[in-house]
Design an enzyme around this catalytic site. Structure first.
Site, PDB file in Angstrom:
ATOM      1  N   PRO A  89       1.161   1.860 -60.272  1.00 33.76           N
ATOM      2  CA  PRO A  89       2.129   0.760 -60.271  1.00 33.76           C
ATOM      3  C   PRO A  89       2.613   0.423 -58.862  1.00 33.76           C
ATOM      4  O   PRO A  89       3.182  -0.648 -58.645  1.00 33.76           O
ATOM      5  CB  PRO A  89       3.274   1.266 -61.155  1.00 33.76           C
ATOM      6  N   GLU A 116       3.970   9.195 -63.006  1.00 36.32           N
ATOM      7  CA  GLU A 116       4.833   9.918 -62.062  1.00 36.32           C
ATOM      8  C   GLU A 116       4.214   9.997 -60.670  1.00 36.32           C
ATOM      9  O   GLU A 116       4.935  10.039 -59.680  1.00 36.32           O
ATOM     10  CB  GLU A 116       5.139  11.335 -62.564  1.00 36.32           C
ATOM     11  N   ARG A 154     -17.200  -9.023 -66.268  1.00 36.73           N
ATOM     12  CA  ARG A 154     -17.443 -10.405 -66.716  1.00 36.73           C
ATOM     13  C   ARG A 154     -18.077 -11.263 -65.631  1.00 36.73           C
ATOM     14  O   ARG A 154     -18.690 -12.278 -65.923  1.00 36.73           O
ATOM     15  CB  ARG A 154     -16.126 -11.086 -67.119  1.00 36.73           C
ATOM     16  N   ASP A 169     -13.574 -20.578 -67.350  1.00 35.32           N
ATOM     17  CA  ASP A 169     -12.445 -19.728 -67.696  1.00 35.32           C
ATOM     18  C   ASP A 169     -11.173 -20.102 -66.962  1.00 35.32           C
ATOM     19  O   ASP A 169     -11.202 -20.631 -65.864  1.00 35.32           O
ATOM     20  CB  ASP A 169     -12.737 -18.276 -67.330  1.00 35.32           C
TER      21      ASP A 169
HETATM   22 CL1  6GU Z   1      -2.206   0.598 -62.405  1.00 31.28          CL
HETATM   23  N1  6GU Z   1      -0.406   2.096 -63.592  1.00 31.28           N
HETATM   24  C1  6GU Z   1       0.722   2.297 -64.284  1.00 31.28           C
HETATM   25  N2  6GU Z   1       1.066   3.550 -64.609  1.00 31.28           N
HETATM   26  N3  6GU Z   1       1.549   1.329 -64.651  1.00 31.28           N
HETATM   27  C2  6GU Z   1       1.183   0.096 -64.326  1.00 31.28           C
HETATM   28  C3  6GU Z   1       0.011  -0.190 -63.611  1.00 31.28           C
HETATM   29  C4  6GU Z   1      -0.780   0.870 -63.240  1.00 31.28           C
HETATM   30  N4  6GU Z   1      -0.072  -1.525 -63.420  1.00 31.28           N
HETATM   31  C5  6GU Z   1       1.016  -2.033 -64.014  1.00 31.28           C
HETATM   32  N5  6GU Z   1       1.783  -1.078 -64.545  1.00 31.28           N
END
Ligand code: 6GU
Length: 248
Positions: A89, A116, A154, A169
């Site tokens: 994230p 984490e 894709r 698309d």
């Molecule tokens: Cl790549 N990992 C996690 N744990 N949460 C996320 C993400 C990735 N992308 C958006 N939320």
């Protein structure tokens, strides 16, 4: 196109690859996807993949050694990848532009972290890219890795049956897609827009371009800054902005 996915949940990833466009392309050998269980690269009796964070705090951190061993094995068995993507994230947002770039590399490794965190030395040694799929929290990188593989696959010739549909698309030109209809022509009291049943192909193309543009303007106006627009489309935008009007 070759993918290697490193995860503590290989079953979840395999399940996500089994069906649909990706599953069929895999069956035909157009996609060569290997899923690796991170625990297979541990050396302790209990196959431990995480540990407490240095400096304290909540949660566990994924240990570096199994990732290093997995990467050494992948390179030895499968060759040097064009990119090693850490799904986190904290990464940069994954976009169609990124998908196109990765599709051109031929071999991509995806490392799935848990939310984490992963020991920073994995990123430092191995990651060429750190990617997030959006601004929300998921419990691990497995679903994001499946998203990445789908979006990249894709774009590989022969994965999607109809090359034209990939071109058309949403995001093909940086615009949202136009509305689609099939039979029956009237359903639940709702009729298909007349232009689509008119047989006037020029009018149909024009209507679809206007609809795609209108949707993008209403839902994702920021996309218009980078979309590939022709002169006529720019003129429509100008007209709609001038009058506050929207096309039918
Ligand atoms: Cl790549 N990992 C996690 N744990 N949460 C996320 C993400 C990735 N992308 C958006 N939320």
């Amino acid at each position: 196109m070759r993918f290697d996915i490193v995860t503590i949940f290989p079953g979840m990833v395999e399940a996500g690859l089994a069906e649909g466009v990706v599953g069929r392309a895999r069956g035909r050998g157009v996609l060569d996807i290997a899923v690796h269980n991170l625990r297979d690269f541990t050396t302790d009796r209990h196959h431990v993949v995480d540990d407490v964070p240095f400096g304290g705090g909540p949660g566990m951190v994924m240990k570096p050694e199994p990732f290093f061993a997995a990467m050494d094995a992948i390179i030895a068995r499968r060759g040097q990848p064009g990119a090693v993507v850490l799904l986190t994230p904290a990464g940069r947002r994954f976009t169609q532009v990124e998908a196109r770039r990765l599709a051109g590399l031929g071999h991509v490794v995806a490392l799935c972290g848990r939310y984490e965190g992963v020991d920073e030395r994995v990123r430092e040694r191995w990651a060429t890219d750190e990617v997030s799929i959006g601004d929300y929290v998921l419990s691990g990188g497995e679903r994001p890795a499946l998203v990445l593989v789908d979006a990249v696959a894709r774009l590989v010739p022969g994965v999607v049956g109809d090359d034209q549909s990939v071109e058309a698309d949403s995001f093909g030109r940086g615009l949202l897609d136009y509305p689609h209809y099939t039979r029956p022509a009237v359903f639940a009291g709702m009729a298909v827009p007349e232009v689509l049943t008119s047989g006037h192909h020029g009018e149909i193309r024009r209507w679809r371009r206007q609809q795609a543009l209108r949707r993008t303007l209403e839902r994702r106006p920021e996309l218009l800054e980078t979309a590939e627009l022709d002169d006529e489309e720019r003129r429509w935008l100008h007209e709609w902005a001038g009058t506050g009007e929207r096309p039918e």
